[in-house]
Design a protein around this motif. Structure first.
Motif, PDB file in Angstrom:
ATOM      1  N   GLU A 280       0.832  -1.207   0.000  1.00  0.00           N
ATOM      2  CA  GLU A 280       0.000   0.000   0.000  1.00  0.00           C
ATOM      3  C   GLU A 280       0.866   1.256   0.000  1.00  0.00           C
ATOM      4  O   GLU A 280       0.543   2.246  -0.675  1.00  0.00           O
ATOM      5  CB  GLU A 280      -0.930  -0.001   1.213  1.00  0.00           C
ATOM      6  CG  GLU A 280      -2.032  -1.058   1.175  1.00  0.00           C
ATOM      7  CD  GLU A 280      -1.533  -2.457   1.520  1.00  0.00           C
ATOM      8  OE1 GLU A 280      -0.367  -2.586   1.995  1.00  0.00           O
ATOM      9  OE2 GLU A 280      -2.295  -3.418   1.305  1.00  0.00           O
ATOM     10  N   ASP A 281       1.965   1.223   0.768  1.00  0.00           N
ATOM     11  CA  ASP A 281       2.876   2.367   0.801  1.00  0.00           C
ATOM     12  C   ASP A 281       3.478   2.626  -0.577  1.00  0.00           C
ATOM     13  O   ASP A 281       3.539   3.776  -1.038  1.00  0.00           O
ATOM     14  CB  ASP A 281       4.007   2.127   1.809  1.00  0.00           C
ATOM     15  CG  ASP A 281       3.528   2.172   3.248  1.00  0.00           C
ATOM     16  OD1 ASP A 281       2.576   2.911   3.531  1.00  0.00           O
ATOM     17  OD2 ASP A 281       4.110   1.453   4.082  1.00  0.00           O
TER      18      ASP A 281
ATOM     19  N   SER B 141       0.865   3.947  -2.999  1.00  0.00           N
ATOM     20  CA  SER B 141       0.573   5.347  -2.692  1.00  0.00           C
ATOM     21  C   SER B 141       1.681   6.252  -3.213  1.00  0.00           C
ATOM     22  O   SER B 141       1.410   7.351  -3.735  1.00  0.00           O
ATOM     23  CB  SER B 141       0.419   5.518  -1.181  1.00  0.00           C
ATOM     24  OG  SER B 141       0.210   6.874  -0.841  1.00  0.00           O
TER      25      SER B 141
END
Length: 221
Positions: free
Chosen positions: A85-86, A89
């Motif tokens: 997810e990091d 993003s």
């Protein structure tokens, strides 16, 4: 190639700077987002390496602002935020590459060089001017087939001159491209490196000095 490193950790920032300098890059350091934004506004960088968690915010917000304003400098996020997810993003906010800590300096330098090349106008992997041949990916220079031993700074200066063979490159352009903010623009650093190059390149001298203008690598007539 000139790079901006945005890292507030005093035990990590300086070693990253020195490691990239050892790889032949000109490197500046910022420890706050505001400082990075100011430096990016007044200097021309080929790449930015940024930690995410800075004292004054998340570097992704800075990158997103740059992209909205049309600033296209490549950004590599170098961070401990390593989940899928990091990373997603990071790319969605405008980052061009993402490397999770801990990392190998050799890999970081290779990724930074790749981003710098992507940002610059396309250039062939090998450049030949007269008897000089430069292998850019392997960072090797030969003259009449003989391999020369150049320092990182000598290679950077010769690379700039050979990629613009026949054109005059000013001292200011060489400093902007090959040195960082720690260099005094009034010093003789360019003259020193040019003199070192001339000794290693041998005769006939392929580098022409145009007084009051700059230097150029002579194209064969």
């Amino acid at each position: 190639m000139r790079v901006l490193v945005v890292e507030d950790d005093p035990e990590l920032g300086p070693p990253i700077v020195e490691g990239l300098r050892a790889a032949g890059l000109a490197v500046d350091l910022a420890v706050r987002l505001a400082e990075a934004d100011l430096k990016a506004a007044v200097n021309t960088y080929d790449c930015v390496v940024a930690d995410r968690g800075l004292p004054d915010g998340d570097a992704l917000d800075l990158v997103r602002g740059w992209r909205h304003s049309g600033r296209t400098v490549p950004v590599l996020m170098l961070t401990s935020y390593g989940t899928v997810e990091d990373r997603v993003s990071g790319f969605e906010h405008g980052a061009d590459d993402y490397l999770v800590k801990p990392f190998a300096m050799a890999e970081l330098a290779a990724r930074v060089r790749a981003l710098c090349r992507r940002h610059r106008p396309p250039s062939p992997p090998e450049v030949t001017v007269g008897s000089l041949t430069m292998d850019l990916p392997r960072r090797r220079v030969r003259r009449t087939g003989v391999l020369l031993t150049l320092t990182a700074k000598e290679f950077a200066v010769l690379e700039t001159l050979m990629l613009r063979a026949g054109q005059v490159v000013t001292r200011s352009e060489l400093i902007e491209s090959c040195w960082d903010e720690m260099s005094d623009p009034m010093s003789n650093v360019v003259d020193v490196v040019i003199a070192q190059l001339r000794r290693k390149l041998g005769s006939p001298d392929p580098i022409e000095t145009l007084r009051g203008a700059g230097y150029r690598v002579r194209e064969p007539t």
